[in-house]
Write a protein that holds these residues in place. Structure first.
Motif, PDB file in Angstrom:
ATOM      1  N   HIS A  29       2.231  18.058 -22.891  1.00 22.82           N
ATOM      2  CA  HIS A  29       1.943  16.576 -22.764  1.00 22.82           C
ATOM      3  C   HIS A  29       3.173  16.277 -22.823  1.00 22.82           C
ATOM      4  O   HIS A  29       3.177  15.140 -22.034  1.00 22.82           O
ATOM      5  CB  HIS A  29       1.398  16.137 -23.766  1.00 22.82           C
ATOM      6  N   ASN A  33       4.118  14.086 -18.724  1.00 21.45           N
ATOM      7  CA  ASN A  33       4.565  12.642 -18.902  1.00 21.45           C
ATOM      8  C   ASN A  33       5.407  11.789 -18.054  1.00 21.45           C
ATOM      9  O   ASN A  33       6.206  11.885 -18.252  1.00 21.45           O
ATOM     10  CB  ASN A  33       5.143  12.495 -20.289  1.00 21.45           C
ATOM     11  N   LYS A  41      12.580  13.435 -22.811  1.00 22.85           N
ATOM     12  CA  LYS A  41      11.075  14.967 -22.917  1.00 22.85           C
ATOM     13  C   LYS A  41      12.299  15.538 -23.440  1.00 22.85           C
ATOM     14  O   LYS A  41      11.786  16.463 -24.404  1.00 22.85           O
ATOM     15  CB  LYS A  41      11.003  14.714 -21.368  1.00 22.85           C
ATOM     16  N   ASN A  64       4.925   8.429 -27.938  1.00 18.98           N
ATOM     17  CA  ASN A  64       3.908   8.619 -26.622  1.00 18.98           C
ATOM     18  C   ASN A  64       3.552   6.928 -25.836  1.00 18.98           C
ATOM     19  O   ASN A  64       2.504   6.567 -25.218  1.00 18.98           O
ATOM     20  CB  ASN A  64       2.458   8.684 -27.010  1.00 18.98           C
TER      21      ASN A  64
END
Length: 69
Positions: A29, A33, A41, A64
């Motif tokens: 994920h 993203n 990241k 998130n």
């Protein structure tokens, strides 16, 4: 099913597999993203690898979010 050298049964395998799958899904994920900066990241992947289950919970709770560009 029993892994002889570790003496793990079926229930223990579930307790091991679920957090490991959660870590893999979280890293997937993070990589996919598009709203996150590349530097963030890398930081999140390191945090998830260092603090496995807790890192996943923190990422989905705090990290998130959309990046300010």
């Amino acid at each position: 099913m029993n892994i002889l050298f570790l003496n793990l049964g079926k229930n223990e395998m579930y307790f091991l597999a679920i957090p490991i799958l959660l870590v893999f899904y979280t890293i997937y994920h993070i990589i996919k993203n598009t709203n996150m900066l590349p530097q963030n990241k890398g930081i999140w992947i390191v945090l998830v690898l260092l603090f496995n289950f807790i890192g996943c919970l923190i990422y989905f709770g705090v990290g998130n979010k959309k990046a300010d560009r």
